[in-house]
Design an enzyme around this catalytic site. Structure first.
Site, mmCIF file in Angstrom:
data_model
loop_
_atom_site.group_PDB
_atom_site.id
_atom_site.type_symbol
_atom_site.label_atom_id
_atom_site.label_comp_id
_atom_site.label_asym_id
_atom_site.label_seq_id
_atom_site.Cartn_x
_atom_site.Cartn_y
_atom_site.Cartn_z
ATOM 1 N N SER A 128 0.852 -0.897 0.148
ATOM 2 C CA SER A 128 -0.160 0.022 -0.192
ATOM 3 C C SER A 128 0.915 1.077 0.565
ATOM 4 O O SER A 128 2.231 1.283 0.863
ATOM 5 C CB SER A 128 -0.781 0.388 1.692
ATOM 6 O OG SER A 128 -1.566 1.321 0.955
ATOM 7 N N GLY A 130 -0.059 3.054 -3.197
ATOM 8 C CA GLY A 130 0.016 4.128 -4.402
ATOM 9 C C GLY A 130 1.944 4.482 -4.655
ATOM 10 O O GLY A 130 2.509 3.969 -4.565
ATOM 11 N N LYS A 183 -4.551 -6.474 3.282
ATOM 12 C CA LYS A 183 -4.705 -4.969 2.760
ATOM 13 C C LYS A 183 -6.019 -5.416 1.565
ATOM 14 O O LYS A 183 -6.229 -3.686 1.942
ATOM 15 C CB LYS A 183 -3.519 -5.390 1.055
ATOM 16 C CG LYS A 183 -3.486 -4.784 0.120
ATOM 17 C CD LYS A 183 -3.032 -3.391 0.542
ATOM 18 C CE LYS A 183 -3.106 -2.404 -0.604
ATOM 19 N NZ LYS A 183 -3.350 -2.611 -1.265
ATOM 20 N N HIS A 186 -7.291 -3.305 4.993
ATOM 21 C CA HIS A 186 -6.846 -1.557 5.129
ATOM 22 C C HIS A 186 -7.885 -0.928 4.219
ATOM 23 O O HIS A 186 -8.092 0.324 4.671
ATOM 24 C CB HIS A 186 -5.471 -1.528 4.396
ATOM 25 C CG HIS A 186 -4.752 -0.708 4.207
ATOM 26 N ND1 HIS A 186 -4.869 -0.502 2.800
ATOM 27 C CD2 HIS A 186 -3.986 0.839 4.590
ATOM 28 C CE1 HIS A 186 -4.358 1.045 2.433
ATOM 29 N NE2 HIS A 186 -3.428 1.588 3.388
ATOM 30 N N ASN A 187 -7.774 -1.917 2.710
ATOM 31 C CA ASN A 187 -8.085 -0.859 1.631
ATOM 32 C C ASN A 187 -10.089 -0.553 2.103
ATOM 33 O O ASN A 187 -10.016 0.261 1.768
ATOM 34 C CB ASN A 187 -8.526 -1.675 0.623
ATOM 35 C CG ASN A 187 -7.004 -1.711 -0.733
ATOM 36 O OD1 ASN A 187 -6.231 -1.385 0.614
ATOM 37 N ND2 ASN A 187 -6.939 -1.652 -1.626
ATOM 38 N N GLU A 190 -9.448 2.370 4.446
ATOM 39 C CA GLU A 190 -8.968 3.055 3.191
ATOM 40 C C GLU A 190 -11.069 3.830 2.521
ATOM 41 O O GLU A 190 -11.058 4.958 2.643
ATOM 42 C CB GLU A 190 -8.630 2.927 2.755
ATOM 43 C CG GLU A 190 -8.219 4.358 1.289
ATOM 44 C CD GLU A 190 -7.184 3.861 -0.167
ATOM 45 O OE1 GLU A 190 -6.322 2.815 0.847
ATOM 46 O OE2 GLU A 190 -7.589 3.236 -1.068
#
Ligand code: NDP
Length: 466
Positions: A128, A130, A183, A186-187, A190
């Site tokens: 993560s 970007g 992950k 996490h998203n 987000e």
């Protein structure tokens, strides 16, 4: 040229940035891209890092350029492209070689590939941050065998972001799909974090009548306090920016239709399978889906009139509401990870996950330091019950209640903040209303219920039987 320490396939946005990061940290890297011209251009533009970049024109050349036992990172779109590359590598690699899928794979796919018995070692890795994170320090969530993680840990910890205390934001989360699972959550978080910020932005814009520059200053102020985070920081930046074409504030020229690549949706779907309540994340996914329905929203406004009217709120109340919403959302996300850990037998380390998210990733924030500490005290306890966060909630909850109730009364859509509040009120209600659900279920389906008084009768006087 010296043999590469590692190889990388897929020099797109993330792969190129990651390859430069790896080279910069001193590891010679061999690279291959499906479109050969991209590989050539990448090597040509590597500047001072060029001596550590070995461009390969074929997969065979890539494999030949890497020191044994080889490690190859895949940075290609999730799904078929990953399977295709694994198939293409199979005849070229040896059993001790290691392939890392570092894209946004569905963790079920990672589990499937792990179980399929690939003819080489395999790790699934969530990355993560970007493009900027990949280039200068992402958060890295690994999944697979501990021995395989240990093999690549020197590279991963060298390229990862570092938290304030200097700790690298890279760790093995657990077996197989565990890294991609973490992950994914996490998203999901987000999505929720972004949605809650967008909701308070909407209250400021449509309820309080503030211009984007005024909103930017408020975000900037919040970023100096407990809400200090990358997402609040960039919210201040995007609301401050002016459109070079028209001079208008940038957010005012952007269509309100949010895109998505699916990881938020996966989180919501997986939460349902796990019976893990994550209403703030679900609301954020729903909000993106509603945002996409522009024509229907136009028709809705034409028929019913615009909802959001004036709403007298103070920025300080919005800040507190956002603090409360954020804690509730993370509490749900971590509880979901705990549920997955139990369900999949992963022994996921919740405080470690909070520590890995402290820097490099999109949801990095000051508050994650405190979350890591609170989770370390008792990983099995819901975050809202940790004394530090319970006290923050005590202080912030009146504001969340005020913001949600006033905002809703004035017609503002606040799905994420309101969902957080609903969940909180359920979580502090020792005697809720599921007794009636149980009575209904017994009435129509003889499902039975548990009694409060210990009497051994599982059915009501309406004819249900075992
Ligand atoms: P890009 O679209 O920028 O790059 C994709 C790369 O994959 C290109 O090098 C492309 O090669 C290659 N590729 C595409 N299809 C195939 C295939 N069938 N076989 C071999 N190579 C193929 O994607 P990103 O770099 O943005 O994303 C890569 C992965 O990282 C994805 O899984 C994404 O979800 C994930 N990710 C992305 C983030 C981001 O912010 N962009 C953040 C975190 C994860 P070619 O040049 O030939 O087209």
């Amino acid at each position: 040229m010296a043999q590469a320490r590692i190889g990388l396939i897929g020099l797109g946005t993330m792969g190129a940035a990651l390859a430069l990061n790896i080279a910069e940290k001193g590891f010679p890297i061999a690279v291959w891209n499906r479109t050969t011209e991209v590989t050539r251009r990448f090597a040509a533009e590597a500047g001072p890092l060029a001596p550590r970049v070995i461009p390969a024109g074929t997969l065979e050349a890539l494999v030949a350029a890497i020191a044994r036992p080889r490690t190859i990172i895949l940075m290609v779109p999730a799904g078929e492209a990953v399977d295709a590359q694994l198939d293409a590598l199979a005849p070229l690699l040896e059993a001790d070689d290691l392939v890392i899928d570092a894209g946004n794979a569905d963790f079920h796919d990672t589990n499937r590939r792990d179980e399929a018995g690939l003819p080489f070692r395999f790790l699934g890795m969530g990355i993560s941050g970007g493009e900027e994170g990949a280039r200068h320090g992402p958060a890295i969530m690994g999944g697979g065998a501990a021995a395989d993680w240990d093999r690549v840990a020197p590279v991963m910890t060298a390229i990862a972001a570092r938290a304030e205390d200097g700790a690298p934001c890279a760790a093995r989360m657990g077996d197989a799909g565990a890294g991609h699972f973490v992950k994914m959550v996490h998203n999901g978080i987000e999505y929720a974090d972004m949605q809650m910020i967008a909701e308070v932005y909407g209250l400021m814009r449509d309820g309080m009548g503030l211009e984007a520059t005024a909103i930017s200053r408020i975000f900037e102020g919040w970023n100096g306090g407990i809400l200090s985070s990358y997402l609040v920081e960039i919210s201040a930046a995007v609301t401050a920016a002016r459109d070079p074409h028209t001079g208008a504030a940038m957010p005012d020229v952007i269509l309100d239709r949010a895109g998505q690549k699916g990881t938020g949706r996966w989180t919501a779907i997986e939460a349902q399978h796990l019976l893990a309540p994550i209403p703030v994340i679900e609301a954020a996914v729903m909000a993106r889906n509603v945002s996409a329905r522009l024509d229907e929203r136009d028709a809705g406004q034409a028929r019913f009139g615009a909802g959001a009217g004036p709403c007298a709120l103070e920025p300080a109340a919005l800040e507190q509401a956002l603090i409360a919403g954020k804690i509730l959302c993370y509490a749900q996300g971590f509880a979901m990870i705990g549920a997955a850990s139990d369900s999949f037998g992963w022994t996921l380390d919740l405080p470690q996950i909070a520590r890995v998210w402290r820097a490099g990733c999109i949801i990095r924030s000051t508050m994650l330091n405190d979350m890591a500490e609170a989770l370390a005290e008792d990983p099995g306890r819901n975050l809202i019950l940790a004394p530090f966060f319970a006290e923050l909630i005590d202080r912030a909850m009146p504001a969340l209640r005020q913001v949600v109730s006033q905002g809703i009364a004035a017609g503002h859509p606040l799905p994420a903040l309101a969902s957080g509040l609903m969940w909180f009120d359920m979580m502090r209600t020792a005697r809720g209303t599921a007794n009636l659900i149980q009575a209904q279920r017994d009435f129509f389906g003889a499902h039975g219920f548990e009694r409060l008084d210990g009497i051994a009768d599982r059915h009501g006087p309406w004819g249900g039987t075992d």
